[in-house]
Design a protein around this motif. Structure first.
Motif, mmCIF file in Angstrom:
data_model
loop_
_atom_site.group_PDB
_atom_site.id
_atom_site.type_symbol
_atom_site.label_atom_id
_atom_site.label_comp_id
_atom_site.label_asym_id
_atom_site.label_seq_id
_atom_site.Cartn_x
_atom_site.Cartn_y
_atom_site.Cartn_z
ATOM 1 N N VAL A 95 119.359 72.989 -31.686
ATOM 2 C CA VAL A 95 119.161 73.560 -30.439
ATOM 3 C C VAL A 95 118.255 72.610 -29.374
ATOM 4 O O VAL A 95 118.323 72.136 -28.432
ATOM 5 N N CYS A 98 119.456 69.425 -28.388
ATOM 6 C CA CYS A 98 120.462 69.607 -27.431
ATOM 7 C C CYS A 98 119.630 69.943 -25.905
ATOM 8 O O CYS A 98 120.165 69.606 -24.996
ATOM 9 N N LEU A 114 126.763 70.137 -29.642
ATOM 10 C CA LEU A 114 126.187 71.243 -30.657
ATOM 11 C C LEU A 114 127.502 71.808 -31.324
ATOM 12 O O LEU A 114 127.241 71.917 -32.679
#
Length: 176
Positions: A95, A98, A114
């Motif tokens: 995460v 990203c 993702l």
């Protein structure tokens, strides 16, 4: 509700039967204190290998539509290396990567990236998941099926361990 419980029960029975057969094959033929005695590390490997093969064999006996049992049996037979080369990335790391990249790309690209990253991590964890012909829907079905059977394996091994501990404590009490 009766169908899944019945199939889980038959899976657990087949698993326990195959586990005991596998452990008998790994057991040394002489006494445990003889020249062929197994150390703790070899015992752990024998139990793990027997449990994996028993789970795959029990799954093949109950249904044959899953791919992971044949992948486990092939890896235990030596067809593919079963060393711990698999590394699972933590979700936080994925995460955060990203979020860092999100300034360059739109939200859809970040979501696709993702999803692709998590799919690759799942392919590493599921036996037989590295096969490129497996689509995402099949991979998710395999993952759910594998998780259910791992849970059943843990349940059977926990009950087996508890019964061995109970029987050893009863035998110790009888000796005193």
């Amino acid at each position: 509700m009766q169908g899944p419980n019945k199939s889980t029960k038959s899976f657990k029975q087949a698993f326990l039967k195959n586990l005991l057969l596998g452990l008998q094959l790994h057991a040394p033929t002489s006494t445990s204190f003889g020249s062929r005695a197994m150390n703790l590390h070899l015992r752990k490997l024998a139990v793990k290998s027997s449990a994996n093969v028993a789970m795959a064999a029990a799954r093949c006996a109950t249904r044959t539509d899953a791919r992971w049992p044949s992948a486990i049996l092939a890896s235990e037979a030596g067809a593919t290396p079963s060393s711990g080369a698999c590394k699972v990335h933590r979700c936080r790391r994925i995460v955060s990567r990203c979020w860092i990249r999100s300034g360059r790309a739109g939200g859809d690209a970040v979501a696709r990236r993702l999803l692709r990253t998590r799919t690759m991590a799942l392919r590493v964890v599921i036996p037989g998941g590295r096969d490129t012909t497996v689509d995402q829907a099949t991979l998710l079905r395999e993952a759910m099926d594998y998780a259910v059977h791992l849970r059943a394996q843990v349940d059977v091994l926990r009950r087996l361990s508890e019964s061995v501990q109970r029987s050893s404590s009863i035998s110790r009490q009888g000796q005193q």
